[in-house]
Write an enzyme that holds these catalytic residues in place. Structure first.
Site, PDB file in Angstrom:
ATOM      1  N   SER A  29       0.854  -1.195   0.000  1.00 42.90           N
ATOM      2  CA  SER A  29       0.000   0.000   0.000  1.00 42.90           C
ATOM      3  C   SER A  29       0.884   1.237   0.000  1.00 42.90           C
ATOM      4  O   SER A  29       2.050   1.177   0.386  1.00 42.90           O
ATOM      5  CB  SER A  29      -0.881   0.016   1.245  1.00 42.90           C
ATOM      6  OG  SER A  29      -0.105   0.343   2.383  1.00 42.90           O
ATOM      7  N   ASP A  30       0.328   2.381  -0.410  1.00 44.40           N
ATOM      8  CA  ASP A  30       1.031   3.629  -0.151  1.00 44.40           C
ATOM      9  C   ASP A  30       0.903   3.890   1.355  1.00 44.40           C
ATOM     10  O   ASP A  30       0.088   3.257   2.032  1.00 44.40           O
ATOM     11  CB  ASP A  30       0.449   4.788  -0.965  1.00 44.40           C
ATOM     12  CG  ASP A  30       1.479   5.906  -1.135  1.00 44.40           C
ATOM     13  OD1 ASP A  30       2.429   5.975  -0.333  1.00 44.40           O
ATOM     14  OD2 ASP A  30       1.327   6.723  -2.058  1.00 44.40           O
ATOM     15  N   CYS A  31       1.743   4.807   1.888  1.00 48.15           N
ATOM     16  CA  CYS A  31       1.863   4.814   3.339  1.00 48.15           C
ATOM     17  C   CYS A  31       0.587   5.253   4.032  1.00 48.15           C
ATOM     18  O   CYS A  31       0.115   6.367   3.874  1.00 48.15           O
ATOM     19  CB  CYS A  31       3.104   5.572   3.748  1.00 48.15           C
ATOM     20  SG  CYS A  31       4.513   4.579   3.209  1.00 48.15           S
ATOM     21  N   ASP A  32       0.033   4.296   4.721  1.00 49.03           N
ATOM     22  CA  ASP A  32      -1.233   4.380   5.432  1.00 49.03           C
ATOM     23  C   ASP A  32      -2.449   4.448   4.515  1.00 49.03           C
ATOM     24  O   ASP A  32      -3.517   4.901   4.931  1.00 49.03           O
ATOM     25  CB  ASP A  32      -1.228   5.560   6.407  1.00 49.03           C
ATOM     26  CG  ASP A  32      -1.996   5.207   7.676  1.00 49.03           C
ATOM     27  OD1 ASP A  32      -2.118   4.000   7.954  1.00 49.03           O
ATOM     28  OD2 ASP A  32      -2.497   6.115   8.353  1.00 49.03           O
ATOM     29  N   SER A  33      -2.331   3.993   3.277  1.00 48.67           N
ATOM     30  CA  SER A  33      -3.478   4.167   2.377  1.00 48.67           C
ATOM     31  C   SER A  33      -4.658   3.262   2.753  1.00 48.67           C
ATOM     32  O   SER A  33      -5.790   3.575   2.398  1.00 48.67           O
ATOM     33  CB  SER A  33      -3.083   3.997   0.915  1.00 48.67           C
ATOM     34  OG  SER A  33      -2.663   2.699   0.630  1.00 48.67           O
TER      35      SER A  33
END
Ligand SMILES: *[C@@H]1O[C@H](CO)[C@@H](O)[C@H](O)[C@H]1NC(C)=O
Ligand SMILES: *[C@@H]1O[C@H](CO)[C@@H](O)[C@H](O)[C@H]1NC(C)=O
Length: 771
Positions: free
Chosen positions: A288-292
């Protein structure tokens, strides 16, 4: 006395402990000194990776498994496995943006190459791969020294769709074919080309997909729903990712923050399981993108409970979370029956396999391939020379009225060097950078050739006032020529910072006009920026005799700029994106994803492929100190496209307007166009042949499309024959409104420089195959 000795002894022990953990790079797992684990099947290098991964997963409890789903994966001490930080970055040099990599001690810095948009302008695939090789040498060296990771979330291969995008600088530009070749080359360089599937480092193509808006007019990437047609997905947004996975064999793909057509990309099984893992056969993990995942739960309210969000993501095909969301909520999701443990095993299978391919379960790092790399292999003279060479190759000469460039070095009469970017260091490395080995600023570079007088003109690129204008004007009055180093920096374009418009910031334009009007000699404008700038005023002003675009040229940028200004290097870079006039934005919401123009609502379309209006400088523009002439030496005029007989009852030529690529016999269906490139000037130079095609009208095809490019060196007065191979199914096909790729029959016009060559495609059946 005694107490003091004990104290010193303890200090010594502490020091030794620090040195061994930071310096020696102890095994991540399967330590040969650990008799409890090193003989287990997952540590047995003689077994197949698949068996080893299955063995390890079979030993883990659910609680241990969920802690491995986060970027800071927890240790499993009872199995001798240490914690691991998955998040490192190496966009254009080893970076410290992710927590997995730090500078200090024996590794104070790493080679900082030009920002990607600059390197893209070289149109040199072997350079892109070479940079990847050097970056991964330095990354492995830092890993061996306990300062870096092995999983790098680079490159960014999103299409630079809108000129205002703050992260456009990180990408190889607006063209899908350039981005596709960049992705495959850089990834190959980073990962190495070991045939056994082993990885030097694991790269990651991001952010999948249709992500190229950060924060514009009240819409941000955490809330944006990109409405994208199947046609645009298939012929634009997918292209670089497909090539990254299928040709670059990348070990990871990152999904993005935004939604595509109402579904967060990290929760979309059609995109992740269907396209990336299914059609393209990703051999690696999806992160995932960071915290997506947290973002689509908290900000987009896509799921009603955190557990449902987790189940959506993992079932869609997500394997690893940058952030804590999965490690916190996955166990509950299993207990509530939203997920099976088998789903988690699948995710871990994908991540752990990559770790095994990296050699992380093979015991002592020093005994492995690349185990000998260390501090001596970082910032080497050869690496720093490549950073300089990359900057030289990426510089684009936009204007050179009356051949004012190259300048001749002056020993006595100085040149004026002016501008807020004229003596900068970190500005030159752009974003997602690390700590450079060292810098050569533009002023230092120019001063190595010539006497100079220096004036900043504006205190910073925002250039809010004219307090320093007077000094700059004075300097220009005294100088034989004035070099103005202007443009942007991360305060104007950056992650989460899209630009409001395309003009130079603040009063920069006023400074340039006043200085050039006062200058005794010609003015040379040098622009640092990631995105394009509307500099029509300078293009049209005869006092501004030359313009260079240098992107963000990296640690050696100033030396490269000087080498071009003084002619030690003959520029050969070309713009990887269109330079639009400011008015282009009049009817162009950044939130409208459509690539194609729509005259009914005055929508101009995007990139040179679909926008036909006025430009400041076109995609592919770039001059040289010499001149090149092309002629076609040999090219077919008619090409038959063999069609599988099942799809036509005719045995002669079929007359359909287009043929589905899946119905054509694409194997070995390529044509070769031979082009002679003659250097008619007096300087050696490198030339990029850009080959565009205009397909037959209809099907909503681009009016022009780059299909391939070749870079050649041609000596002054010399000639080179360049064979250009064109794969028909891949490059002469277009995507129709339904997202189906077809080869239009009829006349395809090829454009190479100012020559045009028509090739007619006709379908030919190969006889009916009885089933
Ligand atoms: C076969 O080809 C002829 C001539 O090109 C065309 O008129 C005819 O419609 C075709 N038949 C079929 C079944 O495609
Ligand atoms: C491409 O880059 C490589 C690596 O710097 C260089 O050796 C080569 O000459 C370049 N090709 C051309 C045609 O300039």
């Amino acid at each position: 006395m005694k107490g003091n000795t004990t104290f010193s002894f303890i200090l010594l022990l502490l020091l030794l402990a620090v040195l061994t953990t930071a310096g020696a790079g102890l095994p991540f797992a399967c330590d040969p000194r650990d008799s409890a684990t090193h003989t287990l099947p997952f540590c047995t290098t003689g077994l197949r990776i698949e068996e080893r991964v299955k063995d390890l997963i079979g030993r883990l409890t659910l609680q241990e498994k969920v802690k491995l789903l986060a970027n800071n994966a927890a240790a499993v001490p009872r199995l001798g496995i240490k914690e691991y930080e998955w998040w490192s970055e190496a966009l254009h040099g080893v970076s410290n943006v992710g927590p997995g990599t730090k500078f200090g001690g024996e590794f104070p810095g790493a080679t900082s190459f030009p920002q990607v948009i600059t390197t893209a302008a070289s149109f040199n695939v072997s350079l892109w791969e070479k940079i990847g090789e050097v970056v991964s040498d330095e990354a492995r060296a830092m890993y061996n020294g306990g300062m870096g990771g092995l999983t790098y979330w680079s490159p960014n291969v999103n299409i630079f769709r809108d000129p205002r995008w703050g992260r456009g600088q990180e990408t190889p530009g607006e063209d899908p074919v350039v981005a596709a070749k960049y992705a495959a080359s850089y990834v190959r360089g980073l990962q190495g080309t070991d045939a056994g599937g082993r990885l030097k480092v694991a790269a990651c193509c991001k952010h999948y997909t249709a992500y190229d808006l950060d924060n514009w007019a009240g819409v941000d990437r955490f809330h944006f729903n990109a409405k994208v047609s199947q046609q645009d997905i298939k012929d634009t947004f997918d292209i670089p990712f497909r090539s990254c996975v299928m040709e670059g064999k990348v070990a990871s793909v990152m999904c993005s923050y935004n939604q595509v057509n109402g579904v967060p990309t990290c929760a979309d099984p059609k995109l992740l399981r269907g396209t990336v893992r299914g059609s393209w056969r990703l051999d690696g993990y999806i992160v995932s993108d960071c915290d997506s995942v947290g973002v689509f739960y908290d900000n987009q309210h896509y799921a009603s409970t955190p557990e449902e969000a987790v189940a959506d993501a993992i079932k869609a095909g997500l394997d690893l979370d940058c952030g804590p969301f999965l490690s916190v909520h996955t166990e509950n999701a299993v207990q509530r029956g939203l997920l099976n443990e088998a789903d988690i095993n699948l995710a871990l299978y994908n991540t752990i396999t990559v770790q095994m391919r990296l050699g992380m379960f093979d015991g002592e790092p020093s005994a492995q391939p690349y185990g000998n790399l260390g501090p001596k292999d970082v910032c080497t003279p050869a690496h720093q020379e490549l950073a300089l060479e990359a900057a030289r190759q990426g510089i684009v000469l936009l204007k050179n009225e009356g051949s004012v460039l190259p300048l001749s070095p002056r020993r006595h009469h100085p040149y004026a060097v002016i501008g807020p970017n004229s003596d900068v260091t970190v500005t030159m490395i752009g974003n997602y950078a690390g700590v450079a080995c060292g810098y050569t600023t533009p002023l230092q570079g120019i001063s190595a050739y010539s006497r100079t007088i220096h004036q900043p003109g504006c205190a910073e690129v925002a250039c809010a006032d004219d307090a320093l204008f007077g000094g700059a004007i004075q300097a220009a009055r005294r100088a034989d020529a004035t070099i103005m180093v202007m443009g942007l920096d991360q305060s104007i374009e950056a992650e989460f910072r899209d630009r409001a418009g395309l003009m130079l910031p603040g009063r920069q334009q006023e400074l340039i006009s006043k200085v050039s009007a006062a200058s005794k000699g010609p003015t040379i404008l040098v622009l640092m920026s990631g995105g394009p700038i509307d500099i029509s005023f300078a293009k049209n002003d005869p006092r501004i005799a030359a313009i260079l675009w240098v992107g963000y040229p990296g640690q050696a940028g100033g030396a490269a700029i000087a080498d071009v200004l003084f002619g030690t290097h003959n520029p050969g870079g070309k713009l990887p994106m269109t330079w639009y006039p400011q008015e282009y934005l009049n009817n162009l919401p950044m939130t409208t994803m459509d690539m194609r123009a729509d005259p009914s609502r005055n929508y101009p379309g995007r990139t040179y492929r679909f926008y036909k209006g006025p430009v400041v400088y076109p995609f592919g523009h770039g001059m040289s100190y010499t001149s090149f002439v092309h002629t076609i030496a040999d090219a077919p005029k008619v090409v038959s496209v063999p069609v599988d007989g099942r799809h036509h009852s005719n045995t002669t030529v079929v007359s359909s307007k287009s043929i589905r690529v899946t119905h054509a016999r694409c194997n070995r269906l390529s044509l070769v166009v031979s082009v002679d490139v003659r250097n008619t000037g007096s300087k050696d130079g490198s030339h990029t042949l850009l080959v565009f095609s205009t397909p037959p009208r209809g099907l909503g095809a681009p009016h022009k499309q780059l299909i391939t490019f070749e870079k050649v060196k041609v000596a002054a007065g010399g000639q080179e024959r360049v064979p250009i191979k064109i794969h028909v199914c891949k490059y002469l096909s277009v995507v129709d409104g339904a997202g189906v790729r077809r080869i239009p029959m009829g006349e395809h016009a090829l454009h190479i420089g100012d020559i045009r060559h028509a090739i007619s495609l006709e379908a030919q059946t190969l006889g009916v195959i009885k089933s």
